[in-house]
Design an enzyme around this catalytic site. Structure first.
Site, PDB file in Angstrom:
ATOM      1  N   ASN A 119       0.806  -1.236   0.000  1.00 19.24           N
ATOM      2  CA  ASN A 119       0.000   0.000   0.000  1.00 19.24           C
ATOM      3  C   ASN A 119       0.833   1.278   0.000  1.00 19.24           C
ATOM      4  O   ASN A 119       0.407   2.283  -0.558  1.00 19.24           O
ATOM      5  CB  ASN A 119      -0.998  -0.015   1.171  1.00 19.24           C
ATOM      6  CG  ASN A 119      -0.334  -0.158   2.509  1.00 19.24           C
ATOM      7  OD1 ASN A 119       0.825  -0.561   2.605  1.00 19.24           O
ATOM      8  ND2 ASN A 119      -1.057   0.171   3.558  1.00 19.24           N
TER       9      ASN A 119
ATOM     10  N   LYS B 101      12.886  -6.296   0.400  1.00 17.21           N
ATOM     11  CA  LYS B 101      12.043  -6.921  -0.624  1.00 17.21           C
ATOM     12  C   LYS B 101      10.672  -6.240  -0.613  1.00 17.21           C
ATOM     13  O   LYS B 101       9.909  -6.362   0.335  1.00 17.21           O
ATOM     14  CB  LYS B 101      11.834  -8.417  -0.372  1.00 17.21           C
ATOM     15  CG  LYS B 101      11.124  -9.083  -1.551  1.00 17.21           C
ATOM     16  CD  LYS B 101      10.461 -10.395  -1.217  1.00 17.21           C
ATOM     17  CE  LYS B 101       9.107 -10.261  -0.588  1.00 17.21           C
ATOM     18  NZ  LYS B 101       8.063  -9.711  -1.469  1.00 17.21           N
TER      19      LYS B 101
ATOM     20  N   SER C 187       6.719  -5.640  -1.889  1.00 15.96           N
ATOM     21  CA  SER C 187       5.649  -6.565  -2.252  1.00 15.96           C
ATOM     22  C   SER C 187       5.737  -6.881  -3.743  1.00 15.96           C
ATOM     23  O   SER C 187       6.065  -6.014  -4.550  1.00 15.96           O
ATOM     24  CB  SER C 187       4.296  -5.925  -1.939  1.00 15.96           C
ATOM     25  OG  SER C 187       3.270  -6.655  -2.574  1.00 15.96           O
TER      26      SER C 187
ATOM     27  N   VAL D 217      -1.320 -10.002   9.541  1.00 15.02           N
ATOM     28  CA  VAL D 217      -1.076 -10.780  10.762  1.00 15.02           C
ATOM     29  C   VAL D 217      -0.660 -12.230  10.430  1.00 15.02           C
ATOM     30  O   VAL D 217       0.315 -12.729  11.011  1.00 15.02           O
ATOM     31  CB  VAL D 217      -2.309 -10.741  11.697  1.00 15.02           C
ATOM     32  CG1 VAL D 217      -2.106 -11.668  12.892  1.00 15.02           C
ATOM     33  CG2 VAL D 217      -2.563  -9.308  12.171  1.00 15.02           C
TER      34      VAL D 217
ATOM     35  N   GLU E 286       4.973  -4.751  11.819  1.00 17.90           N
ATOM     36  CA  GLU E 286       3.926  -3.739  11.614  1.00 17.90           C
ATOM     37  C   GLU E 286       2.789  -4.430  10.881  1.00 17.90           C
ATOM     38  O   GLU E 286       2.851  -4.610   9.664  1.00 17.90           O
ATOM     39  CB  GLU E 286       4.471  -2.577  10.774  1.00 17.90           C
ATOM     40  CG  GLU E 286       5.484  -1.716  11.487  1.00 17.90           C
ATOM     41  CD  GLU E 286       4.870  -0.861  12.575  1.00 17.90           C
ATOM     42  OE1 GLU E 286       3.632  -0.825  12.692  1.00 17.90           O
ATOM     43  OE2 GLU E 286       5.628  -0.241  13.327  1.00 17.90           O
TER      44      GLU E 286
ATOM     45  N   CYS F 143      -3.361   0.342   6.992  1.00 12.76           N
ATOM     46  CA  CYS F 143      -3.398  -0.563   8.139  1.00 12.76           C
ATOM     47  C   CYS F 143      -4.075   0.056   9.363  1.00 12.76           C
ATOM     48  O   CYS F 143      -4.769  -0.619  10.098  1.00 12.76           O
ATOM     49  CB  CYS F 143      -1.984  -0.981   8.502  1.00 12.76           C
ATOM     50  SG  CYS F 143      -0.885   0.437   8.699  1.00 12.76           S
TER      51      CYS F 143
ATOM     52  N   GLU G  57     -10.189  -7.674   9.423  1.00 15.46           N
ATOM     53  CA  GLU G  57      -9.637  -6.563   8.633  1.00 15.46           C
ATOM     54  C   GLU G  57     -10.056  -6.741   7.170  1.00 15.46           C
ATOM     55  O   GLU G  57      -9.848  -7.793   6.584  1.00 15.46           O
ATOM     56  CB  GLU G  57      -8.105  -6.556   8.728  1.00 15.46           C
ATOM     57  CG  GLU G  57      -7.488  -5.374   7.996  1.00 15.46           C
ATOM     58  CD  GLU G  57      -5.956  -5.405   7.977  1.00 15.46           C
ATOM     59  OE1 GLU G  57      -5.366  -6.482   7.764  1.00 15.46           O
ATOM     60  OE2 GLU G  57      -5.355  -4.335   8.161  1.00 15.46           O
TER      61      GLU G  57
ATOM     62  N   GLU H 288       8.068   1.848  14.757  1.00 14.69           N
ATOM     63  CA  GLU H 288       8.792   2.591  13.739  1.00 14.69           C
ATOM     64  C   GLU H 288       8.674   4.074  14.080  1.00 14.69           C
ATOM     65  O   GLU H 288       7.783   4.491  14.823  1.00 14.69           O
ATOM     66  CB  GLU H 288       8.217   2.291  12.350  1.00 14.69           C
ATOM     67  CG  GLU H 288       8.410   0.818  12.001  1.00 14.69           C
ATOM     68  CD  GLU H 288       8.227   0.466  10.541  1.00 14.69           C
ATOM     69  OE1 GLU H 288       7.208   0.854   9.959  1.00 14.69           O
ATOM     70  OE2 GLU H 288       9.120  -0.212   9.996  1.00 14.69           O
TER      71      GLU H 288
HETATM   72  P1  NDP Z   1       1.347  -9.641   3.265  1.00 13.53           P
HETATM   73  O1  NDP Z   1       1.447 -10.069   4.683  1.00 13.53           O
HETATM   74  O2  NDP Z   1       0.681 -10.536   2.305  1.00 13.53           O
HETATM   75  O3  NDP Z   1       2.820  -9.366   2.661  1.00 13.53           O
HETATM   76  C1  NDP Z   1       3.770  -8.510   3.292  1.00 13.53           C
HETATM   77  C2  NDP Z   1       5.153  -8.807   2.722  1.00 13.53           C
HETATM   78  O4  NDP Z   1       5.628 -10.066   3.186  1.00 13.53           O
HETATM   79  C3  NDP Z   1       5.177  -8.880   1.205  1.00 13.53           C
HETATM   80  O5  NDP Z   1       6.404  -8.375   0.727  1.00 13.53           O
HETATM   81  C4  NDP Z   1       5.058 -10.365   0.972  1.00 13.53           C
HETATM   82  O6  NDP Z   1       5.500 -10.747  -0.313  1.00 13.53           O
HETATM   83  C5  NDP Z   1       5.948 -10.898   2.072  1.00 13.53           C
HETATM   84  N1  NDP Z   1       5.690 -12.288   2.460  1.00 13.53           N
HETATM   85  C6  NDP Z   1       4.588 -13.039   2.226  1.00 13.53           C
HETATM   86  N2  NDP Z   1       4.739 -14.274   2.785  1.00 13.53           N
HETATM   87  C7  NDP Z   1       5.950 -14.276   3.399  1.00 13.53           C
HETATM   88  C8  NDP Z   1       6.675 -15.250   4.167  1.00 13.53           C
HETATM   89  N3  NDP Z   1       6.183 -16.458   4.440  1.00 13.53           N
HETATM   90  N4  NDP Z   1       7.897 -14.902   4.641  1.00 13.53           N
HETATM   91  C9  NDP Z   1       8.411 -13.666   4.408  1.00 13.53           C
HETATM   92  N5  NDP Z   1       7.776 -12.733   3.668  1.00 13.53           N
HETATM   93  C10 NDP Z   1       6.558 -13.026   3.186  1.00 13.53           C
HETATM   94  O7  NDP Z   1       0.678  -8.187   3.303  1.00 13.53           O
HETATM   95  P2  NDP Z   1       0.110  -7.328   2.094  1.00 13.53           P
HETATM   96  O8  NDP Z   1       1.220  -7.000   1.159  1.00 13.53           O
HETATM   97  O9  NDP Z   1      -1.116  -7.984   1.570  1.00 13.53           O
HETATM   98  O10 NDP Z   1      -0.289  -5.974   2.843  1.00 13.53           O
HETATM   99  C11 NDP Z   1      -1.502  -5.780   3.493  1.00 13.53           C
HETATM  100  C12 NDP Z   1      -1.358  -6.017   4.988  1.00 13.53           C
HETATM  101  O11 NDP Z   1      -0.311  -5.208   5.488  1.00 13.53           O
HETATM  102  C13 NDP Z   1      -2.614  -5.620   5.758  1.00 13.53           C
HETATM  103  O12 NDP Z   1      -2.892  -6.576   6.739  1.00 13.53           O
HETATM  104  C14 NDP Z   1      -2.203  -4.315   6.406  1.00 13.53           C
HETATM  105  O13 NDP Z   1      -2.907  -4.018   7.572  1.00 13.53           O
HETATM  106  C15 NDP Z   1      -0.755  -4.533   6.665  1.00 13.53           C
HETATM  107  N6  NDP Z   1      -0.057  -3.255   6.801  1.00 13.53           N
HETATM  108  C16 NDP Z   1       0.416  -2.895   8.042  1.00 13.53           C
HETATM  109  C17 NDP Z   1       1.015  -1.661   8.224  1.00 13.53           C
HETATM  110  C18 NDP Z   1       1.564  -1.259   9.557  1.00 13.53           C
HETATM  111  O14 NDP Z   1       2.435  -0.383   9.593  1.00 13.53           O
HETATM  112  N7  NDP Z   1       1.127  -1.814  10.670  1.00 13.53           N
HETATM  113  C19 NDP Z   1       1.118  -0.694   7.126  1.00 13.53           C
HETATM  114  C20 NDP Z   1       0.642  -1.198   5.864  1.00 13.53           C
HETATM  115  C21 NDP Z   1       0.048  -2.429   5.732  1.00 13.53           C
HETATM  116  P3  NDP Z   1       4.425 -10.775  -1.516  1.00 13.53           P
HETATM  117  O15 NDP Z   1       3.672  -9.492  -1.487  1.00 13.53           O
HETATM  118  O16 NDP Z   1       5.292 -10.876  -2.690  1.00 13.53           O
HETATM  119  O17 NDP Z   1       3.553 -11.950  -1.246  1.00 13.53           O
END
Ligand code: NDP
Length: 485
Positions: free
Chosen positions: A154, A177, A179, A231, A251, A285, A382, A459
């Site tokens: 996002n 890395k 997304s 989560v 986060e 988020c 969520e 952060e």
């Molecule tokens: P994901 O949890 O799907 O992915 C987050 C990152 O982790 C991506 O780069 C993803 O790669 C990577 N990833 C996925 N699986 C693994 C694994 N097993 N081991 C290591 N890395 C992995 O989140 P989204 O990208 O869908 O983002 C949305 C979520 O993020 C929402 O729940 C939102 O609330 C949260 N968020 C939290 C924030 C905060 O500051 N608290 C701010 C912004 C968002 P890939 O995308 O390539 O699958």
């Protein structure tokens, strides 16, 4: 829009890096569904090259003074600001967020982080501790080592800067890395850092899906993993990091409450509800998606919110008049639409919106549900889309108890003109970040992060330094050594 695209998929050791052995990674513009670029994922050799580069760069980078490191970060902040338009256009292409937003919210907040931690770097130090008999101790603030950053889709530029700026300020190096959905912006940031004078290998970017993130975060060369994501992913990454005793920052997601009392300024509360539910098409988020409104104001609040939604200009995010863009992907829109269907099926009243918009791109109408009860799926999970849920409440104690009845704890807010009540309510909120009479303002000076399932660590602010450094304690004996025999 004429923003330049990355010259290659990855950025390693201060240079662009292509990897023909990787899988194709198409980048889709969410407003049209068109593929605007095709990058590749990192093969194991590319991951290794990035981690090796980060490890090799560590001794030189940590040996520099904080002032020297800070000067480079501040120069990068200036370059990022100079290129705000190009970076904003790229962010819009990557995420589909309206240019009206990206011009002020993304590279701009990234630059704020680089500038802030650039200044903080110069002041990093330990302490002097006097001890009995003239002995004394001192502490040295040391970097952790190679850090891995994993980003959500996002806010790709902001997330990378919020992680890289404090990590680099403390003398760590990083492999980031992004997304797989939004891979364009972060390698451009890496190029800017190089231009600002960052030594090769200090900040590296590799592309890939979850498997690349998992491989990076379990690698023995890595000292810390900082994830912004959901989560379920957080649980996996935290468990894997814990197994290897790595530091983490998590986060994660939220389902945050916004509590609006009868005496609140109605327009301010409605404006905050709009920002906290529909900015970035609801893909934030910390959004205040559970709107608890006291019964005396409830109907007026719902009416005003619906009225104000008519001001949403939905359309091509490249048009600066657009203030509501598409969702990031077809999959994410389908998830949000699925929640709308569930809300209706479980008996919530869909007051407005909630339908897919025909045509190319992943658009949906912003949705408002009223008559929502706490047990409904849309009240508990969520959604991460433009779906607001409004609840009615009678008393302060009731609102607080219901607001806290969730496994999440990212954020929360209270709207009231009663000063004492405002502070009493935020004191009772189980949330890492709270607002009084506003919503979703996250200046870099203020620590940001969640409690409960929403995360671990903070952060931003000086708090971030604690999560990217460790203290070495040194006891200095000024007297002889006594022993029992
Ligand atoms: P994901 O949890 O799907 O992915 C987050 C990152 O982790 C991506 O780069 C993803 O790669 C990577 N990833 C996925 N699986 C693994 C694994 N097993 N081991 C290591 N890395 C992995 O989140 P989204 O990208 O869908 O983002 C949305 C979520 O993020 C929402 O729940 C939102 O609330 C949260 N968020 C939290 C924030 C905060 O500051 N608290 C701010 C912004 C968002 P890939 O995308 O390539 O699958």
């Amino acid at each position: 829009m004429t923003a330049p695209l990355p010259k290659a998929s990855h950025y390693i050791n201060g240079a662009w890096h292509d990897d023909p052995a990787g899988d194709p990674l198409p980048v889709v513009f969410p407003a049209t569904g068109e593929t605007v670029a095709t990058l590749t994922t990192a093969s194991p050799a590319t991951r290794d090259a990035a981690l090796d580069a980060a490890r090799a760069a560590l001794p030189g980078w940590r040996a520099m003074t904080g002032s020297e490191r800070g000067r480079i970060l501040r120069r990068a902040a200036d370059l990022l600001r100079d290129r705000n338009r190009a970076m904003s256009e790229l962010e819009t292409l990557d995420t589909g967020k309206p240019l009206q937003e990206t011009l002020v919210a993304d590279a701009a907040s990234g630059a704020d982080a680089l500038e802030y931690f650039g200044a903080v770097a110069a002041g990093l130090s330990g302490e002097h501790i006097p001890l009995p008999g003239g002995d004394w101790a001192y502490t040295v603030r040391e970097p952790l080592g190679v850090c891995v950053g994993l980003g959500a889709w996002n806010y790709p530029t902001q997330i990378a800067c919020w992680k890289a700026a404090p990590a680099l300020a403390c003398g760590n190096t990083m492999v980031f890395k992004p997304s797989e959905t939004t891979p364009l912006c972060t390698p451009m940031l890496a190029e800017i850092l190089t231009e600002a004078g960052l030594p090769p290998g200090v900040f590296n970017v590799v592309q890939g899906r979850g498997d690349v993130g998992a491989a990076l975060s379990t690698d023995p060369r890595v000292a810390k993993v900082s994830l912004t994501g959901s989560v379920p992913t957080g649980r996996k990454v935290y468990a894997a990091a814990g197994e290897r005793m790595k530091h983490v920052t998590m986060e994660l997601g939220g389902k945050s409450p916004m509590i609006v009392f009868d005496d609140a300024d109605l327009d301010d509360a409605v404006s905050a509800a709009i920002n906290g539910n529909f900015y970035s098409s609801g893909q934030i988020c910390s959004n205040g998606t559970r709107l608890f409104v006291q019964s005396g104001l409830h109907d007026a609040f719902v009416d005003r919110l619906c009225e104000r939604l008519k001001g949403a200009v939905i359309g091509d995010p490249r048009n600066e008049a657009t203030n509501f863009g598409p969702m990031v992907s077809a999959a994410q829109r389908d998830i949000a639409l699925g929640y709308v269907a569930k809300g209706i099926a479980e008996g919530a009243r869909l007051v407005t919106g909630g339908a897919a918009i025909d045509g190319p791109g992943f658009f949906m109408q912003p949705a408002i549900f009223a008559d929502v009860t706490d047990d409904m799926t849309i009240a508990r999970e969520e959604i991460f889309g433009p779906v607001a849920t409004v609840f009615s409440f009678e008393t302060e104690a009731e609102a607080l108890a219901r607001a806290n009845a969730t496994a999440f704890g990212l954020a929360g807010a209270v709207f009231t003109r009663d000063l004492a009540r405002a502070h009493r309510v935020v004191a009772g909120l189980e949330a890492g970040t709270c607002w009084i009479n506003t919503y979703n303002l996250t200046p870099v000076e203020m620590p940001f992060g969640g409690v409960k399932d929403s995360g671990v660590g903070r952060e931003n602010g000086s708090a971030a330094i604690e999560h990217y450094s460790q203290l070495k304690s040194v006891y200095v004996a000024m007297n002889g050594v006594e022993a029992p025999f």
